[in-house]
Write a protein that holds these residues in place. Structure first.
Motif, PDB file in Angstrom:
ATOM      1  N   LEU A 132       6.818 -16.481 -17.111  1.00 28.58           N
ATOM      2  CA  LEU A 132       6.535 -15.215 -17.778  1.00 28.58           C
ATOM      3  C   LEU A 132       7.764 -14.709 -18.529  1.00 28.58           C
ATOM      4  CD1 LEU A 132       4.537 -13.368 -14.957  1.00 28.58           C
ATOM      5  CD2 LEU A 132       3.602 -14.544 -16.956  1.00 28.58           C
ATOM      6  N   VAL A 133       8.929 -14.844 -17.896  1.00 30.67           N
ATOM      7  CA  VAL A 133      10.168 -14.399 -18.531  1.00 30.67           C
ATOM      8  C   VAL A 133      10.450 -15.205 -19.795  1.00 30.67           C
ATOM      9  CG1 VAL A 133      12.677 -14.279 -18.271  1.00 30.67           C
ATOM     10  CG2 VAL A 133      11.197 -13.493 -16.407  1.00 30.67           C
ATOM     11  N   ARG A 134      10.313 -16.522 -19.720  1.00 30.73           N
ATOM     12  CA  ARG A 134      10.610 -17.366 -20.888  1.00 30.73           C
ATOM     13  C   ARG A 134       9.676 -17.042 -22.048  1.00 30.73           C
ATOM     14  NH1 ARG A 134      11.155 -21.322 -16.754  1.00 30.73           N
ATOM     15  NH2 ARG A 134       9.051 -22.121 -17.199  1.00 30.73           N
ATOM     16  N   LEU A 135       8.404 -16.846 -21.736  1.00 29.72           N
ATOM     17  CA  LEU A 135       7.452 -16.489 -22.786  1.00 29.72           C
ATOM     18  C   LEU A 135       7.828 -15.172 -23.440  1.00 29.72           C
ATOM     19  CD1 LEU A 135       4.144 -17.511 -20.985  1.00 29.72           C
ATOM     20  CD2 LEU A 135       4.993 -18.512 -23.129  1.00 29.72           C
ATOM     21  N   ALA A 136       8.153 -14.181 -22.618  1.00 33.06           N
ATOM     22  CA  ALA A 136       8.507 -12.861 -23.148  1.00 33.06           C
ATOM     23  C   ALA A 136       9.779 -12.924 -23.981  1.00 33.06           C
ATOM     24  CB  ALA A 136       8.668 -11.873 -21.997  1.00 33.06           C
ATOM     25  N   GLU A 137      10.762 -13.683 -23.513  1.00 34.83           N
ATOM     26  CA  GLU A 137      12.032 -13.799 -24.247  1.00 34.83           C
ATOM     27  C   GLU A 137      11.844 -14.487 -25.599  1.00 34.83           C
ATOM     28  OE1 GLU A 137      15.925 -13.874 -21.562  1.00 34.83           O
ATOM     29  OE2 GLU A 137      14.679 -15.656 -21.258  1.00 34.83           O
ATOM     30  N   LYS A 138      10.869 -15.390 -25.703  1.00 36.48           N
ATOM     31  CA  LYS A 138      10.606 -16.080 -26.960  1.00 36.48           C
ATOM     32  C   LYS A 138       9.716 -15.267 -27.891  1.00 36.48           C
ATOM     33  CE  LYS A 138      12.706 -20.076 -26.185  1.00 36.48           C
ATOM     34  NZ  LYS A 138      13.792 -20.583 -27.062  1.00 36.48           N
ATOM     35  N   GLY A 139       9.326 -14.076 -27.453  1.00 36.94           N
ATOM     36  CA  GLY A 139       8.514 -13.224 -28.306  1.00 36.94           C
ATOM     37  C   GLY A 139       7.029 -13.467 -28.222  1.00 36.94           C
ATOM     38  N   GLU A 140       6.575 -14.279 -27.271  1.00 35.72           N
ATOM     39  CA  GLU A 140       5.143 -14.511 -27.075  1.00 35.72           C
ATOM     40  C   GLU A 140       4.534 -13.333 -26.323  1.00 35.72           C
ATOM     41  OE1 GLU A 140       2.954 -16.822 -27.845  1.00 35.72           O
ATOM     42  OE2 GLU A 140       4.281 -18.237 -28.861  1.00 35.72           O
ATOM     43  N   PRO A 141       3.471 -12.746 -26.845  1.00 41.29           N
ATOM     44  CA  PRO A 141       2.793 -11.676 -26.096  1.00 41.29           C
ATOM     45  C   PRO A 141       2.254 -12.222 -24.763  1.00 41.29           C
ATOM     46  CG  PRO A 141       2.076 -11.716 -28.371  1.00 41.29           C
ATOM     47  CD  PRO A 141       2.854 -12.979 -28.160  1.00 41.29           C
ATOM     48  N   VAL A 142       2.546 -11.524 -23.690  1.00 39.67           N
ATOM     49  CA  VAL A 142       2.127 -11.952 -22.357  1.00 39.67           C
ATOM     50  C   VAL A 142       1.293 -10.849 -21.719  1.00 39.67           C
ATOM     51  CG1 VAL A 142       2.880 -12.692 -20.058  1.00 39.67           C
ATOM     52  CG2 VAL A 142       4.227 -13.317 -22.076  1.00 39.67           C
ATOM     53  N   GLU A 143       0.145 -11.234 -21.196  1.00 38.27           N
ATOM     54  CA  GLU A 143      -0.692 -10.289 -20.457  1.00 38.27           C
ATOM     55  C   GLU A 143      -1.049 -10.899 -19.107  1.00 38.27           C
ATOM     56  OE1 GLU A 143      -4.120  -9.132 -22.663  1.00 38.27           O
ATOM     57  OE2 GLU A 143      -2.957  -8.088 -24.218  1.00 38.27           O
ATOM     58  N   ILE A 144      -1.225 -10.033 -18.142  1.00 38.48           N
ATOM     59  CA  ILE A 144      -1.696 -10.466 -16.831  1.00 38.48           C
ATOM     60  C   ILE A 144      -2.829  -9.563 -16.379  1.00 38.48           C
ATOM     61  CG2 ILE A 144       0.588 -11.321 -16.165  1.00 38.48           C
ATOM     62  CD1 ILE A 144       0.705  -8.920 -14.186  1.00 38.48           C
ATOM     63  N   GLU A 145      -3.603 -10.069 -15.431  1.00 39.30           N
ATOM     64  CA  GLU A 145      -4.519  -9.208 -14.708  1.00 39.30           C
ATOM     65  C   GLU A 145      -4.151  -9.297 -13.231  1.00 39.30           C
ATOM     66  OE1 GLU A 145      -8.431 -10.560 -15.676  1.00 39.30           O
ATOM     67  OE2 GLU A 145      -8.396 -12.207 -14.218  1.00 39.30           O
ATOM     68  N   VAL A 146      -4.222  -8.161 -12.576  1.00 40.83           N
ATOM     69  CA  VAL A 146      -3.760  -8.079 -11.194  1.00 40.83           C
ATOM     70  C   VAL A 146      -4.613  -7.079 -10.439  1.00 40.83           C
ATOM     71  CG1 VAL A 146      -1.992  -6.379 -11.837  1.00 40.83           C
ATOM     72  CG2 VAL A 146      -1.748  -7.661  -9.726  1.00 40.83           C
ATOM     73  N   ASP A 147      -4.895  -7.419  -9.198  1.00 40.30           N
ATOM     74  CA  ASP A 147      -5.675  -6.537  -8.326  1.00 40.30           C
ATOM     75  C   ASP A 147      -5.111  -6.652  -6.917  1.00 40.30           C
ATOM     76  OD1 ASP A 147      -7.508  -4.984  -7.030  1.00 40.30           O
ATOM     77  OD2 ASP A 147      -9.271  -6.151  -7.621  1.00 40.30           O
ATOM     78  N   THR A 148      -4.435  -5.630  -6.456  1.00 36.39           N
ATOM     79  CA  THR A 148      -3.897  -5.625  -5.096  1.00 36.39           C
ATOM     80  C   THR A 148      -4.392  -4.388  -4.371  1.00 36.39           C
ATOM     81  OG1 THR A 148      -1.871  -4.435  -5.694  1.00 36.39           O
ATOM     82  CG2 THR A 148      -1.810  -6.839  -5.826  1.00 36.39           C
ATOM     83  N   ARG A 149      -4.675  -4.556  -3.110  1.00 32.89           N
ATOM     84  CA  ARG A 149      -5.087  -3.420  -2.281  1.00 32.89           C
ATOM     85  C   ARG A 149      -4.302  -3.471  -0.982  1.00 32.89           C
ATOM     86  NH1 ARG A 149     -10.176  -3.725  -2.988  1.00 32.89           N
ATOM     87  NH2 ARG A 149     -10.772  -4.967  -1.176  1.00 32.89           N
ATOM     88  N   THR A 150      -3.521  -2.448  -0.739  1.00 30.49           N
ATOM     89  CA  THR A 150      -2.760  -2.335   0.500  1.00 30.49           C
ATOM     90  C   THR A 150      -3.159  -1.057   1.219  1.00 30.49           C
ATOM     91  OG1 THR A 150      -0.905  -1.169  -0.537  1.00 30.49           O
ATOM     92  CG2 THR A 150      -0.815  -3.587  -0.511  1.00 30.49           C
ATOM     93  N   LYS A 151      -2.900  -1.027   2.511  1.00 28.80           N
ATOM     94  CA  LYS A 151      -3.348   0.112   3.319  1.00 28.80           C
ATOM     95  C   LYS A 151      -2.265   0.495   4.305  1.00 28.80           C
ATOM     96  CE  LYS A 151      -7.080   1.450   6.505  1.00 28.80           C
ATOM     97  NZ  LYS A 151      -8.310   0.959   7.207  1.00 28.80           N
ATOM     98  N   PHE A 152      -1.925   1.764   4.340  1.00 22.24           N
ATOM     99  CA  PHE A 152      -0.979   2.285   5.322  1.00 22.24           C
ATOM    100  C   PHE A 152      -1.739   2.736   6.563  1.00 22.24           C
ATOM    101  CE2 PHE A 152       1.287   2.602   1.338  1.00 22.24           C
ATOM    102  CZ  PHE A 152       2.563   2.172   1.691  1.00 22.24           C
ATOM    103  N   LEU A 153      -1.229   2.345   7.733  1.00 25.91           N
ATOM    104  CA  LEU A 153      -1.882   2.644   9.010  1.00 25.91           C
ATOM    105  C   LEU A 153      -1.088   3.727   9.726  1.00 25.91           C
ATOM    106  CD1 LEU A 153      -2.492  -1.065  10.101  1.00 25.91           C
ATOM    107  CD2 LEU A 153      -4.004   0.421   8.761  1.00 25.91           C
ATOM    108  N   THR A 154      -1.730   4.855   9.974  1.00 28.48           N
ATOM    109  CA  THR A 154      -1.025   6.009  10.539  1.00 28.48           C
ATOM    110  C   THR A 154      -1.642   6.532  11.833  1.00 28.48           C
ATOM    111  OG1 THR A 154      -2.331   7.492   9.127  1.00 28.48           O
ATOM    112  CG2 THR A 154      -0.205   6.736   8.266  1.00 28.48           C
ATOM    113  N   ASP A 155      -2.712   5.902  12.309  1.00 24.02           N
ATOM    114  CA  ASP A 155      -3.370   6.399  13.522  1.00 24.02           C
ATOM    115  C   ASP A 155      -2.497   6.252  14.762  1.00 24.02           C
ATOM    116  OD1 ASP A 155      -5.539   7.101  12.046  1.00 24.02           O
ATOM    117  OD2 ASP A 155      -6.744   5.343  12.579  1.00 24.02           O
ATOM    118  N   ASP A 156      -1.708   5.189  14.823  1.00 33.42           N
ATOM    119  CA  ASP A 156      -0.845   4.935  15.983  1.00 33.42           C
ATOM    120  C   ASP A 156       0.520   4.516  15.467  1.00 33.42           C
ATOM    121  OD1 ASP A 156       0.402   4.250  18.334  1.00 33.42           O
ATOM    122  OD2 ASP A 156      -1.098   2.800  18.995  1.00 33.42           O
TER     123      ASP A 156
END
Length: 512
Positions: A261-285
């Motif tokens: 990704l870095v090399r592509l960006a440095e060479k001026g190539e447009p870079v796109e990604i798709e990302v989906d992350t889901r995290t959860k904080f646990l506070t009951d205990d």
């Protein structure tokens, strides 16, 4: 005067080995029973399978670790162990789970990528598809160049991590020469550690990263991508901040994919990604827990004294924590099963502890020691009842000997006790210290705490805190041998006439 003094010294010298040997005699009948049970009826890999494949990652405070509390305690009850409990040690804080992790490059072409959310960061909570911007900064003032340009974007920053081809094997065993060298106690000169200039560079880099994180948040950045060291599909994860649940979503990536990704960006190539992350904080205990179980001693005069063994049950989360430290937990549980099933006599009580919070600062063992063996920062009555603590947390490799932590009085014992295992390559006894794990909590308050010398295998190159710390990395033969060796050390410690000798200690060190 000199002649009398020399005579007295000679008498003491002659008497000392006799005393040590008397207490070091190996019970070979019991060792045979332990070997038979441990080598021919081993369950160590089934235990490890349950902790890794079935239960999965066990980050402290996570759902996975809580599931492991339930399974390990139930299993040890089934084996007939006594006083089994899931014991709180104090407040740890919120837990954290990863519920979804997906990242792929979609421009200039589609390809799935290797990455995982950084510990204790928020998720995107939905699919985002956006441009990647490579931020080249060397000072905080450089951030101003990107004002108004980053809203909704994914950002990357320069990293020193790079995947390089290596012509050495990932996995290694100690050579005879290396083991022999370990027996020598090295006295280091002063002036070790980082130089002033390197410390200054580190502090500057840390300050820049903090400033960048604040800037990105103010600018409305959607996610941060971070490259991590590693290679060939493996990447080493890092610790996130447990105290900032408002941090931006962040993913850590394998160096080959990040660098593309870095090399592509440095060479001026447009870079796109798709990302989906889901995290959860646990506070009951918010409490932290250890799992404790015992085999009660049989001798009326010694059963109130204790020999302890332990390993940390918590793990990192990119893999399933196989070598760090399902290996140690499975081996120590197998030790208890062997001792119980083989029917060997144990005069002192044997207690196992499976710790949590080790990865965040040895919290479980330190708090257990403080709560159980100390009062107002001084040893209590229970402190004097512990003969020794044995720990396993150096991966899956075979035990080759033991670190004495400078306890020279214990050396004759272990030299004798390891004799039945010279044939499997375990005979190195060294006064050297080793650090970084739970035996330190015991050693810090004057209780003999020991860690075993183990073959490194691929711990430092492939598995420690990586996405490849999986069941396949476990060495079955090594884990069988380890459980047998530790069970024998425990047997000998439980049945010797005296407790293992102690070295003088500053008890205030526990709170440092």
């Amino acid at each position: 005067m000199k002649r009398i003094l020399c005579s007295a010294m000679m008498m003491a010298f002659l008497a000392a080995p006799s005393f040590a040997f008397q207490n070091a005699n190996v019970d070979y009948d019991a060792v045979y029973k332990i070997k038979n049970e441990g080598y021919n009826n081993s369950e160590v890999m089934d235990i490890a399978w349950n902790l890794t494949d079935r239960i999965g990652p066990r980050l402290t405070g996570s759902s996975g670790l809580k599931n492991s509390y339930d399974w390990t305690s139930a299993q040890m009850k089934e084996w007939g162990l006594k006083n089994v409990k899931i014991e709180p040690w104090g407040e740890f804080g919120k837990g954290w789970d990863v519920e979804k992790s997906y990242v792929a490059m979609t421009k200039p072409y589609y390809q799935s990528m290797i990455g995982i959310p950084k510990a204790w960061t928020t998720g995107t909570n939905g699919l985002i598809k956006t441009e990647v911007v490579y931020i080249k900064v060397s000072s905080e003032s450089d951030l101003d160049n990107y004002k108004g340009q980053l809203k909704g974007k994914v950002v990357m920053m320069p990293t020193a991590s790079a995947a390089t081809t290596t012509f050495e094997a990932d996995a290694k065993r100690y050579t005879d020469e290396q083991l022999e060298d370990m027996k020598n106690y090295n006295v280091r000169s002063s002036g070790g550690g980082f130089s002033a200039s390197r410390r200054a560079e580190f502090m500057k880099a840390r300050a820049l990263n903090r400033a960048a994180a604040t800037f990105f948040k103010e600018e409305g950045v959607a996610m941060i991508l971070t490259g991590r060291r590693g290679g060939q599909g493996t990447f080493f994860t890092s610790n996130g901040s447990r105290n900032d649940d408002s941090a931006l979503p962040e993913m850590e990536m394998a160096p080959e994919h990040y660098s593309r990704l870095v090399r592509l960006a440095e060479k001026g190539e447009p870079v796109e990604i798709e990302v989906d992350t889901r995290t959860k904080f646990l506070t009951d205990d918010l409490q932290g827990y250890n799992v404790i179980a015992e085999i009660p001693g049989t001798d009326p005069n010694l059963k109130d004294e204790v020999v302890m063994i332990g390993a940390h049950l918590d793990s990192w989360f990119a893999g399933t924590g196989a070598t760090d430290n399902a290996a140690g937990s499975a081996a120590m549980m197998e030790v208890m099963r062997i001792l119980k099933e083989s029917g060997v006599e144990l005069k002192r009580t044997v207690r196992i502890a499976l710790w949590s919070g080790e990865e965040q600062g040895i919290h479980g063992s330190r708090n257990y020691v403080k709560n159980t063996f100390m009062k107002n920062d001084k040893p209590n009555n229970e402190h004097g009842k512990v003969s020794a603590y044995y720990n396993m947390d150096n991966g899956t490799g075979a035990i080759r000997g033991i670190y004495l932590q400078g306890n020279e009085g214990a050396k004759p014992l272990f030299e004798e006790w390891f004799k039945p295992f010279h044939e499997v390559g375990a005979e190195t006894i060294t006064n050297r210290n080793t650090g970084g794990t739970d035996h330190l909590a015991f050693d810090a308050v004057g209780i003999p705490g020991f860690q075993f010398i183990q073959d490194p295998i691929d711990y430092g190159t492939r598995t420690h805190h990586t996405n490849m710390d999986l069941y396949e990395r476990l060495q079955e033969a090594d884990l069988k041998k380890n459980a047998v060796i530790i069970a024998t050390m425990v047997l000998q410690t439980a049945n010797m006439e005296q407790k293992i000798s102690r070295k003088p200690k500053d008890f205030d060190s526990l709170n440092r």
